[in-house]
Design a protein around this motif. Structure first.
Motif, PDB file in Angstrom:
ATOM      1  N   TRP A  53     -40.660 -26.698  53.095  1.00 17.98           N
ATOM      2  CA  TRP A  53     -39.994 -27.976  53.740  1.00 17.98           C
ATOM      3  C   TRP A  53     -40.720 -29.277  53.372  1.00 17.98           C
ATOM      4  O   TRP A  53     -40.109 -30.432  53.014  1.00 17.98           O
ATOM      5  CB  TRP A  53     -40.017 -27.643  55.186  1.00 17.98           C
ATOM      6  CG  TRP A  53     -39.103 -28.865  55.854  1.00 17.98           C
ATOM      7  CD1 TRP A  53     -37.756 -28.881  56.220  1.00 17.98           C
ATOM      8  CD2 TRP A  53     -39.883 -30.324  56.337  1.00 17.98           C
ATOM      9  NE1 TRP A  53     -37.352 -30.070  56.668  1.00 17.98           N
ATOM     10  CE2 TRP A  53     -38.427 -30.803  56.998  1.00 17.98           C
ATOM     11  CE3 TRP A  53     -40.879 -30.694  56.400  1.00 17.98           C
ATOM     12  CZ2 TRP A  53     -38.647 -32.387  57.486  1.00 17.98           C
ATOM     13  CZ3 TRP A  53     -40.975 -32.116  56.775  1.00 17.98           C
ATOM     14  CH2 TRP A  53     -39.934 -32.729  57.484  1.00 17.98           C
ATOM     15  N   PHE A  57     -39.191 -32.598  51.693  1.00 16.34           N
ATOM     16  CA  PHE A  57     -39.536 -33.687  52.440  1.00 16.34           C
ATOM     17  C   PHE A  57     -40.067 -34.933  51.433  1.00 16.34           C
ATOM     18  O   PHE A  57     -39.564 -36.077  51.421  1.00 16.34           O
ATOM     19  CB  PHE A  57     -40.396 -33.589  53.447  1.00 16.34           C
ATOM     20  CG  PHE A  57     -40.432 -34.773  54.411  1.00 16.34           C
ATOM     21  CD1 PHE A  57     -39.473 -35.608  54.881  1.00 16.34           C
ATOM     22  CD2 PHE A  57     -41.866 -35.171  55.204  1.00 16.34           C
ATOM     23  CE1 PHE A  57     -39.763 -36.497  55.781  1.00 16.34           C
ATOM     24  CE2 PHE A  57     -41.834 -36.103  55.737  1.00 16.34           C
ATOM     25  CZ  PHE A  57     -40.780 -36.960  56.257  1.00 16.34           C
ATOM     26  N   VAL A 288     -32.441 -32.002  55.038  1.00 19.64           N
ATOM     27  CA  VAL A 288     -34.057 -31.993  55.472  1.00 19.64           C
ATOM     28  C   VAL A 288     -34.225 -32.012  56.878  1.00 19.64           C
ATOM     29  O   VAL A 288     -34.953 -31.356  57.327  1.00 19.64           O
ATOM     30  CB  VAL A 288     -34.577 -33.293  54.836  1.00 19.64           C
ATOM     31  CG1 VAL A 288     -36.161 -33.511  55.350  1.00 19.64           C
ATOM     32  CG2 VAL A 288     -34.885 -32.992  53.325  1.00 19.64           C
TER      33      VAL A 288
END
Length: 403
Positions: A53, A57, A288
Motif C-alpha cells: 500500500w 501511495f 488507494v
C-alpha cells in the motif's frame, strides 16, 4: 509485535522539486484525512504498515514509482502536512532521515505530553525496533531513516529504511503494533530479502540460548528465516513495463474513465464536470483510499494517476494533479458539514472500476497508452525534473487507440 513486511528498492539519488513536494503534501494530507474520516485512524496506521500500500501511495503521489526515494519523500511530505493538523486528525508523525531520525524518541515524549500517551514507552518501542532491524537482524542494510507514526489510541507503525552500498539497494521495514507480544523473540511476522548470503538473526526462536547467555551468535541461511510472503522487490529499470502492471485492473479503470462519461452513472453525478483524464487519476486515488490489501500487488499501476518526476511512465500532469487535490479537499470539507455526496461518489468511482473488471478482457495497448500520455502531457501542464513537457511533432499525436 507484528512486523508487517519489507520492501527492496533500487537506490536512487536526487531531490524532489518544490512544485511536486508541495502537491505531494496536499494530496497526502487529503488522502490521510479521508481514510481517517471514512474509516479510522487505526486504518491509516494499518495501511502505512503495509509495504505494498505504501508503495502504491507514493506512486499515486507522482514520485518515482519504484525507487527508494518514495520512502523519504512521502514521509517527509506527510510529516510537514499532517503534523500541523495532528490534534484534530489524531495522528502524529515523528522521525525522519539522517539526523532527524535521532530525534524520534524526543518527539514521541512530546506527543505523550500532548495526548496523555506513555511517551517513554513509545520512545522505547522506537529505539528497539531500530535496534532489531539494524543490529539484531544483520542482513547488510544499515538504517538511515526511521519514522514512527502513532494515533491518539496508542496504535503505531514504524517505517524505516536501510542502505546496502554494495548492492546499491535500499530495504524498507514496516512494523505494526497490532498483536504486540515480544520485541526480541520472533517479533517479525514477515522477514525477507533477496538472497545475499548468510545473515544473523538474533531474534529467531531457536536463538534464545544465545540471547540468554549473550555468548553465542546463531548463523542461519536465509532459507530458514524466510517466512514472509508480504514482500515487495522493485525492479532496477526506471521505465514502467507491462509486466509491472495488472493489465486487467488498469484496463478496466481506463475503460470506465475514458470510454464512459460520468453522466452514464447516476452515482457519479456529483463528479460531473471532470474530464476523462481527471477521472483516471481520481479513480486511482479512490482505490488507494478504499481498496483492500489485495489491490496493491502492482504499485506501478498507481503511477498512471500522476506520472513520475523522472518522466516515467510520463511527466507529472500538474493541472490534473491540482484538480485531484481540489476535488478531494472539497469532498472532505463538504463531509465535515454533513454533505457526504462527493465522498460517496469518489468511493463509488473505484467500486465501478472493480466491477468492470469482472467481465473485462485486457486488450489495452500498453505502449500506446504511455505514448498518448506523453504526447498529451503538455495539455495538462506536464512537468519533470528536466523541465516542462512540449507538444509532440508526431502526426498521430492524441490519436492512438488504447482499446
Amino acid at each position: 509485535m507484528k512486523r508487517s513486511g519489507s520492501a527492496d528498492l533500487p537506490l536512487h539519488n536526487g531531490h524532489v522539486p518544490i512544485w511536486l513536494a508541495e502537491r505531494m503534501a496536499k494530496l497526502g494530507l487529503a488522502i490521510v484525512e479521508t481514510i481517517a474520516m471514512e474509516f479510522s485512524t487505526s486504518e491509516v496506521i494499518a495501511k502505512l504498515a503495509n509495504p505494498f500500500w505504501f508503495q502504491s501511495f507514493g506512486a499515486v503521489m507522482g514520485m518515482d514509482w519504484h525507487s527508494s526515494g518514495i520512502t523519504t519523500s512521502v514521509l517527509g511530505a506527510l510529516k510537514r502536512a499532517v503534523n500541523p493538523h495532528a490534534k484534530d486528525l489524531g495522528i502524529y508523525i515523528c522521525g525522519g532521515k539522517g539526523k532527524h531520525s535521532l530525534q524520534t524518541p524526543k518527539e514521541l515524549i512530546e506527543v505523550g505530553n500532548k495526548t496523555g500517551l506513555n511517551g517513554l514507552e513509545l520512545s522505547g518501542f522506537s529505539k528497539l525496533t531500530a535496534k532489531v532491524d539494524n543490529t539484531a537482524i544483520q542482513d547488510g542494510f544499515q538504517l538511515y531513516q526511521h519514522n514512527f507514526i502513532v494515533n491518539t489510541k496508542g496504535e503505531w507503525c514504524v517505517i524505516q529504511q536501510g542502505m546496502n552500498n554494495q548492492s546499491s539497494t535500499a530495504r524498507r521495514y514496516h512494523w505494526h503494533s497490532e498483536n504486540l507480544r515480544s520485541l526480541t523473540n520472533e517479533p517479525h511476522t514477515f522477514i525477507y530479502g533477496e538472497n545475499q548470503g548468510q545473515i544473523i538473526n538474533f531474534t529467531a526462536g531457536n536463538a534464545a540460548p544465545a540471547r540468554e547467555k549473550s555468548l553465542l551468535i546463531v548463523n542461519e541461511s536465509p532459507d530458514r528465516i524466510i517466512k514472509e510472503i508480504n514482500h515487495l522487490v522493485m525492479p532496477g529499470h526506471h521505465d514502467v513495463k507491462m509486466k509491472d502492471v495488472n493489465m486487467k485492473r488498469l484496463g478496466a479503470m481506463l475503460w470506465v474513465a475514458h470510454e464512459n462519461k460520468p453522466e452514464d452513472f447516476e452515482s457519479l453525478l456529483m463528479l460531473r464536470g471532470m474530464g476523462p483524464r481527471a477521472l483516471q487519476s481520481l479513480a486511482l486515488v479512490s482505490e488507494v483510499i478504499y481498496g483492500t490489501p489485495t489491490r496493491f500487488e502492482d504499485p506501478a499501476r498507481f503511477s498512471f494517476a500522476h506520472g513520475g518526476k523522472d518522466g516515467h511512465p510520463f511527466p507529472v500532469p500538474i493541472k490534473v494533479y491540482d484538480e485531484t487535490i481540489t476535488t478531494l479537499q472539497t469532498a472532505i470539507n463538504r463531509a465535515k458539514i454533513g454533505n457526504s455526496d462527493k465522498i460517496q461518489a469518489i468511493n463509488k468511482l473505484s467500486e465501478i472500476a472493480r466491477n468492470a473488471e469482472k467481465d473485462f478482457t485486457p486488450n489495452t495497448n500498453f505502449n500506446a497508452l504511455i505514448q498518448k500520455e506523453r504526447d498529451e502531457s503538455y495539455k495538462y501542464g506536464g512537468r519533470t525534473i528536466f523541465g516542462k513537457a512540449k507538444p509532440s511533432e508526431d502526426k498521430n499525436n492524441g490519436q492512438l487507440k488504447l482499446f
